[in-house]
Motif scaffolding. Sequence first.
Motif, PDB file in Angstrom:
ATOM      1  N   LEU A  25    -115.983 -43.125 -27.784  1.00 59.11           N
ATOM      2  CA  LEU A  25    -117.118 -42.996 -26.764  1.00 59.11           C
ATOM      3  C   LEU A  25    -118.220 -43.858 -26.864  1.00 59.11           C
ATOM      4  N   ASN A  26    -118.414 -44.746 -27.983  1.00 59.94           N
ATOM      5  CA  ASN A  26    -119.549 -45.356 -28.152  1.00 59.94           C
ATOM      6  C   ASN A  26    -120.889 -44.610 -28.500  1.00 59.94           C
ATOM      7  N   LYS A  27    -120.718 -43.636 -29.126  1.00 54.26           N
ATOM      8  CA  LYS A  27    -121.872 -42.584 -29.481  1.00 54.26           C
ATOM      9  C   LYS A  27    -122.040 -42.560 -31.081  1.00 54.26           C
ATOM     10  N   PRO A  28    -123.012 -42.156 -31.596  1.00 48.22           N
ATOM     11  CA  PRO A  28    -123.122 -41.989 -32.858  1.00 48.22           C
ATOM     12  C   PRO A  28    -122.652 -41.048 -33.629  1.00 48.22           C
ATOM     13  N   PHE A  29    -122.204 -41.226 -34.969  1.00 42.68           N
ATOM     14  CA  PHE A  29    -121.553 -40.264 -35.771  1.00 42.68           C
ATOM     15  C   PHE A  29    -122.427 -39.387 -36.450  1.00 42.68           C
ATOM     16  N   ILE A  30    -122.725 -38.166 -36.568  1.00 39.97           N
ATOM     17  CA  ILE A  30    -123.577 -37.371 -37.126  1.00 39.97           C
ATOM     18  C   ILE A  30    -123.145 -36.229 -37.949  1.00 39.97           C
ATOM     19  N   LYS A  31    -123.305 -36.056 -39.042  1.00 37.43           N
ATOM     20  CA  LYS A  31    -122.311 -35.025 -39.854  1.00 37.43           C
ATOM     21  C   LYS A  31    -123.600 -34.261 -40.701  1.00 37.43           C
ATOM     22  N   ALA A  32    -123.185 -33.034 -40.851  1.00 36.39           N
ATOM     23  CA  ALA A  32    -124.239 -32.208 -41.651  1.00 36.39           C
ATOM     24  C   ALA A  32    -123.464 -31.297 -42.545  1.00 36.39           C
ATOM     25  N   LYS A  33    -123.795 -31.413 -43.823  1.00 35.66           N
ATOM     26  CA  LYS A  33    -123.054 -30.511 -44.773  1.00 35.66           C
ATOM     27  C   LYS A  33    -123.953 -29.882 -45.666  1.00 35.66           C
ATOM     28  N   ILE A  34    -123.637 -28.748 -45.975  1.00 36.46           N
ATOM     29  CA  ILE A  34    -124.501 -27.920 -47.018  1.00 36.46           C
ATOM     30  C   ILE A  34    -124.260 -28.473 -48.298  1.00 36.46           C
ATOM     31  N   ASP A  35    -125.376 -28.633 -49.176  1.00 42.04           N
ATOM     32  CA  ASP A  35    -125.428 -29.153 -50.339  1.00 42.04           C
ATOM     33  C   ASP A  35    -125.713 -27.891 -51.312  1.00 42.04           C
ATOM     34  N   PRO A  36    -124.567 -27.604 -52.039  1.00 37.96           N
ATOM     35  CA  PRO A  36    -124.489 -26.640 -53.022  1.00 37.96           C
ATOM     36  C   PRO A  36    -125.687 -26.394 -53.996  1.00 37.96           C
ATOM     37  N   ARG A  37    -126.037 -27.724 -54.392  1.00 42.78           N
ATOM     38  CA  ARG A  37    -127.124 -27.760 -55.507  1.00 42.78           C
ATOM     39  C   ARG A  37    -128.359 -27.334 -54.952  1.00 42.78           C
ATOM     40  N   HIS A  38    -128.833 -27.316 -53.775  1.00 38.97           N
ATOM     41  CA  HIS A  38    -130.113 -26.712 -53.300  1.00 38.97           C
ATOM     42  C   HIS A  38    -130.122 -25.821 -52.077  1.00 38.97           C
ATOM     43  N   GLY A  39    -128.816 -25.562 -51.587  1.00 42.54           N
ATOM     44  CA  GLY A  39    -128.757 -24.781 -50.403  1.00 42.54           C
ATOM     45  C   GLY A  39    -129.355 -25.254 -49.067  1.00 42.54           C
ATOM     46  N   ASN A  40    -129.724 -26.510 -49.107  1.00 47.20           N
ATOM     47  CA  ASN A  40    -130.080 -27.155 -47.688  1.00 47.20           C
ATOM     48  C   ASN A  40    -128.939 -28.129 -47.299  1.00 47.20           C
ATOM     49  N   TYR A  41    -129.316 -28.665 -46.189  1.00 48.86           N
ATOM     50  CA  TYR A  41    -128.439 -29.769 -45.644  1.00 48.86           C
ATOM     51  C   TYR A  41    -128.441 -31.054 -45.834  1.00 48.86           C
ATOM     52  N   PHE A  42    -127.108 -31.950 -46.210  1.00 49.13           N
ATOM     53  CA  PHE A  42    -127.258 -33.191 -46.346  1.00 49.13           C
ATOM     54  C   PHE A  42    -126.674 -33.936 -44.981  1.00 49.13           C
ATOM     55  N   VAL A  43    -127.803 -34.553 -44.382  1.00 44.29           N
ATOM     56  CA  VAL A  43    -127.360 -35.150 -43.076  1.00 44.29           C
ATOM     57  C   VAL A  43    -127.125 -36.621 -42.951  1.00 44.29           C
ATOM     58  N   GLN A  44    -126.070 -37.014 -42.142  1.00 47.50           N
ATOM     59  CA  GLN A  44    -125.804 -38.361 -42.170  1.00 47.50           C
ATOM     60  C   GLN A  44    -125.710 -38.816 -40.630  1.00 47.50           C
ATOM     61  N   ILE A  45    -126.080 -39.935 -40.091  1.00 42.36           N
ATOM     62  CA  ILE A  45    -126.094 -40.474 -38.898  1.00 42.36           C
ATOM     63  C   ILE A  45    -125.421 -42.130 -39.053  1.00 42.36           C
ATOM     64  N   ASP A  46    -124.580 -42.326 -38.414  1.00 44.95           N
ATOM     65  CA  ASP A  46    -123.731 -43.754 -38.719  1.00 44.95           C
ATOM     66  C   ASP A  46    -123.626 -44.190 -37.325  1.00 44.95           C
ATOM     67  N   LEU A  47    -124.447 -45.368 -37.182  1.00 45.97           N
ATOM     68  CA  LEU A  47    -124.211 -46.267 -35.810  1.00 45.97           C
ATOM     69  C   LEU A  47    -123.218 -47.121 -35.819  1.00 45.97           C
ATOM     70  N   MET A  48    -122.038 -47.295 -37.065  1.00 50.95           N
ATOM     71  CA  MET A  48    -121.093 -48.105 -37.034  1.00 50.95           C
ATOM     72  C   MET A  48    -120.093 -47.901 -35.814  1.00 50.95           C
TER      73      MET A  48
END
Length: 117
Positions: A25-48
């Motif tokens: 779809l020619n859209k960005p890939f965005i993922k969010a995953k909880i980081d168990p070390r601190h309980g907040n999220y690691f978010v990544q956006i990939d325009l490849m």
Amino acid sequence: MTFHKYLGDSKMFEYDKHYRECQQLNKPFIKAKIDPRHGNYFVQIDLMTCDYDFSEKEIDTIQKLVDAESLFLKSKSNSIMHGYHIDKEIAWFDGISTENVHEFCEKLYDITQENHP
């Protein structure tokens, strides 16, 4: 099936499926995953997965989004961002609060679509 702007707390095969859908779809890939070390999220956006990169204006807008989240973390939970990186094709953010992760990811997606619908 509707397109999801981002995928959160999913299995690897679900991320893989979403990545391929973003490519088609020619859209960005965005993922969010909880980081168990601190309980907040690691978010990544990939325009490849897209045929465009972040513009300087988009990078500035994302930086403001990160700055606002950093202020929120300090005021709400006396926490901090654990790091982030932004370049023309990929960006990641470690420490996005559970309260703001949905809005953060939605805004990231919307920023990319303002100039690249």
